[in-house]
Write an enzyme that holds these catalytic residues in place. Structure first.
Site, short mmCIF file in Angstrom:
data_model
loop_
_atom_site.label_atom_id
_atom_site.label_comp_id
_atom_site.label_asym_id
_atom_site.label_seq_id
_atom_site.Cartn_x
_atom_site.Cartn_y
_atom_site.Cartn_z
CB SER A 43 -0.56 1.12 -0.89
OG SER A 43 -0.31 2.58 -0.76
CG HIS A 156 5.24 2.22 1.16
ND1 HIS A 156 4.88 3.74 1.35
CD2 HIS A 156 4.57 1.52 0.11
CE1 HIS A 156 3.90 3.73 0.34
NE2 HIS A 156 3.93 2.82 -0.42
CD GLU A 165 2.67 7.01 3.74
OE1 GLU A 165 2.37 8.18 3.89
OE2 GLU A 165 2.66 6.55 2.63
CD GLU A 206 5.76 7.08 0.62
OE1 GLU A 206 5.77 7.55 1.75
OE2 GLU A 206 5.10 6.99 -0.16
CG ASP A 243 -1.54 6.72 4.37
OD1 ASP A 243 -2.68 6.12 4.30
OD2 ASP A 243 -0.93 6.79 3.19
CD GLU A 288 -2.70 9.74 3.03
OE1 GLU A 288 -2.08 10.54 3.55
OE2 GLU A 288 -2.73 9.02 2.02
CG ASP A 315 -4.27 8.11 -0.97
OD1 ASP A 315 -4.36 8.47 -2.20
OD2 ASP A 315 -3.12 7.50 -0.60
CE LYS A 340 -0.76 9.06 -3.07
NZ LYS A 340 -1.33 7.76 -2.61
CG HIS A 368 5.59 11.51 -1.94
ND1 HIS A 368 6.89 10.76 -1.64
CD2 HIS A 368 4.63 10.86 -1.18
CE1 HIS A 368 6.48 10.32 -0.27
NE2 HIS A 368 5.14 10.44 -0.10
CE LYS A 391 1.15 10.62 1.88
NZ LYS A 391 0.42 9.43 2.39
P1 PGA Z 1 1.43 4.95 -3.01
O1 PGA Z 1 1.72 5.40 -1.24
O2 PGA Z 1 2.45 5.96 -3.76
O3 PGA Z 1 2.31 3.45 -2.77
O4 PGA Z 1 0.09 4.56 -3.02
C1 PGA Z 1 1.45 6.65 -1.12
C2 PGA Z 1 0.14 6.73 0.12
O5 PGA Z 1 -0.45 5.78 0.04
O6 PGA Z 1 -0.09 7.95 0.21
ZN ZN Z 2 -2.19 7.14 1.24
#
Ligand code: PGA
Ligand code: ZN
Length: 430
Positions: A43, A156, A165, A206, A243, A288, A315, A340, A368, A391
């Site tokens: 995503s 996911h 999430e 995840e 999230d 988030e 994010d 990230k 991650h 996270k």
């Molecule tokens: P992604 O998801 O690594 O698929 O972007 C993680 C997140 O959105 O925090």
């Molecule tokens: Zn996110």
């Protein structure tokens, strides 16, 4: 005499979803050798640095990374051999210059980040320090509170939950090791509850469960039950973090379409109101990407009405990029940033973004990606940066557990110097 880089090359390996990614190998003239592997998101934010893929449909459906590998071997390596790996900022600046584009489109952020991480690791080794101490100095003693994603939906998981999430945060645990136990025991309790209610207990990308729940709310309800069944107090020992990854259900019509659960389309204001109800009903401490990555006005509004009660994390809206984080701080669009490394593509720029958070009094969470490898760089990075939050998935799947196990090692190594505490507002505050 300082060590120098004597060889550097990359290799195509697979991530936790079975898709190709980049691993970089670096050797020093001392003979010491390190490697670093790059993660990959699903995503993704639209302004992330470019993850270079071959596009050759005859291999891995076009997802091969041979071009990125060749860029490391043919373009980057010749310029880095002979350099001192402790010059991280200079080497990262050189990588940016070699690329020459604003979003790392030429060499690929996957090629560049693999090199940047390997350089940091090599420098730590040459300095005879663990990575967290090399990057964070003697003050790097704070272990992060984990955000453990025990229930997956959205992009996911193939289920009826819109939000991506649902995480547990063991805010009341005395140590990282105990926090991990709190989280793992809750994960196991959740498995039993879901099975008893006739839901599947297979896991998503995840490592969280991906049951076909009837609504998004039911996810919070079963998690609260699991926390209690594991013997913990919801909101005191363990809180909930979300999230929704709202960009993934934001439509061209400008509405948020909760299609997977059948809860229909909502405006930005209606989403904020929905989160408000959730804050009253469940022990939530962090949300988030509650809104779309381009809904800056919505983010600012949510922060104005809920930012004193909870952590509002950006994010996809910030993509770990100093430019967007600066804009976010000026617009009061959140009060925390998800960090990230591969969204921006070098260790130095990531540290720069964290510097902006610190100056603004914003929190930051080292994260991650949904596609991961066994590399544990981010665990050391989280301790080095001292933000107190990480996270990195659920209590299952080895690519997630590898990070937790590394944090256990670090806590053990730090001994009595290790610090563990949550600095989030207590859930339920108004
Ligand atoms: P992604 O998801 O690594 O698929 O972007 C993680 C997140 O959105 O925090
Ligand atoms: Zn996110």
């Amino acid at each position: 005499m300082s060590s120098r880089i004597s060889s550097l090359f990359a290799q195509e390996i697979l991530d936790s979803r079975g898709n190709p990614t980049v691993r970089v190998h670096l050797t020093l003239d001392s003979g010491d050798r390190v490697s670093a592997s790059v993660p990959s998101g699903a995503s993704t934010g639209e302004n992330e640095a470019v993850e270079l893929r071959d596009g050759d449909k005859s291999r891995y459906g076009g997802k091969g990374v041979r071009k990125a590998v060749a860029n490391v071997d043919d373009i980057i390596a010749p310029r880095l051999i002979g350099l001192d790996p402790t010059k991280q900022a200079e080497i990262d600046a050189l990588l940016l210059a070699l690329d020459g584009t604003p979003n790392k489109a030429k060499l690929g952020a996957n090629a560049i980040l693999g090199v940047s991480m390997a350089v940091a690791r090599a420098a730590a080794l040459a300095s005879k320090l663990p990575l967290y101490a090399y990057l964070g100095g003697p003050g790097a003693t704070r272990l992060p509170v984990p955000m453990m994603n025990i229930l997956n939906g959205g992009k996911h998981a193939d289920n009826s939950v819109d939000f991506q999430e649902f995480m547990v945060m063991p805010i009341g645990a005395p140590t990282f090791a105990e926090a991990l136990r709190y989280g793992a025991e809750t994960f196991h309790a959740l498995a039993k509850i879901l099975a008893k209610q006739g839901y599947a207990t297979s896991v998503g990308d995840e490592g969280g469960f991906a049951p076909n729940l009837k609504s998004n709310e039911e996810a919070c309800e079963v998690i609260v039950k699991a926390i209690e069944a594991a013997g913990f107090k919801p909101g005191k020992d363990i809180a909930i973090a979300l999230d929704p990854a709202a960009s993934s259900f934001f439509t061209e019509k400008g509405t948020y379409n909760l299609a997977k659960s059948g809860q229909g389309a909502k405006s930005s204001d209606e989403m904020i109101a929905l989160y408000g109800h959730w804050l009253d009903a469940y022990p939530i401490v962090s949300i988030e990407d509650g809104l779309d990555e381009n809904d800056w006005a919505g983010f600012a509004k949510q922060t104005a009405v809920q930012g004193h009660r909870i952590q509002i994390v950006g994010d996809d809206i910030f993509v770990t990029n100093p430019v967007f984080v600066r804009r976010g701080i000026a617009a009061k669009a959140a009060n925390a940033v998800l960090i990230k490394l591969n969204q921006i593509g070098t260790v130095s720029e990531t540290i720069q973004t964290i510097g902006l958070c610190r100056e603004a009094g914003w929190r930051y969470v080292i994260s991650h990606r949904s596609g991961e490898t066994e590399d544990t760089f981010m665990a050391d990075f989280a301790v080095a940066m001292g933000g107190g939050q990480i996270k990195t998935g659920s209590a299952s799947r080895s690519e997630r557990i590898a990070k937790y196990n590394r944090l256990l090692e670090i806590e053990n190594e730090l001994g009595s110097a290790a610090v563990f505490r949550s600095s989030l507002p207590a859930p339920g505050a108004r």
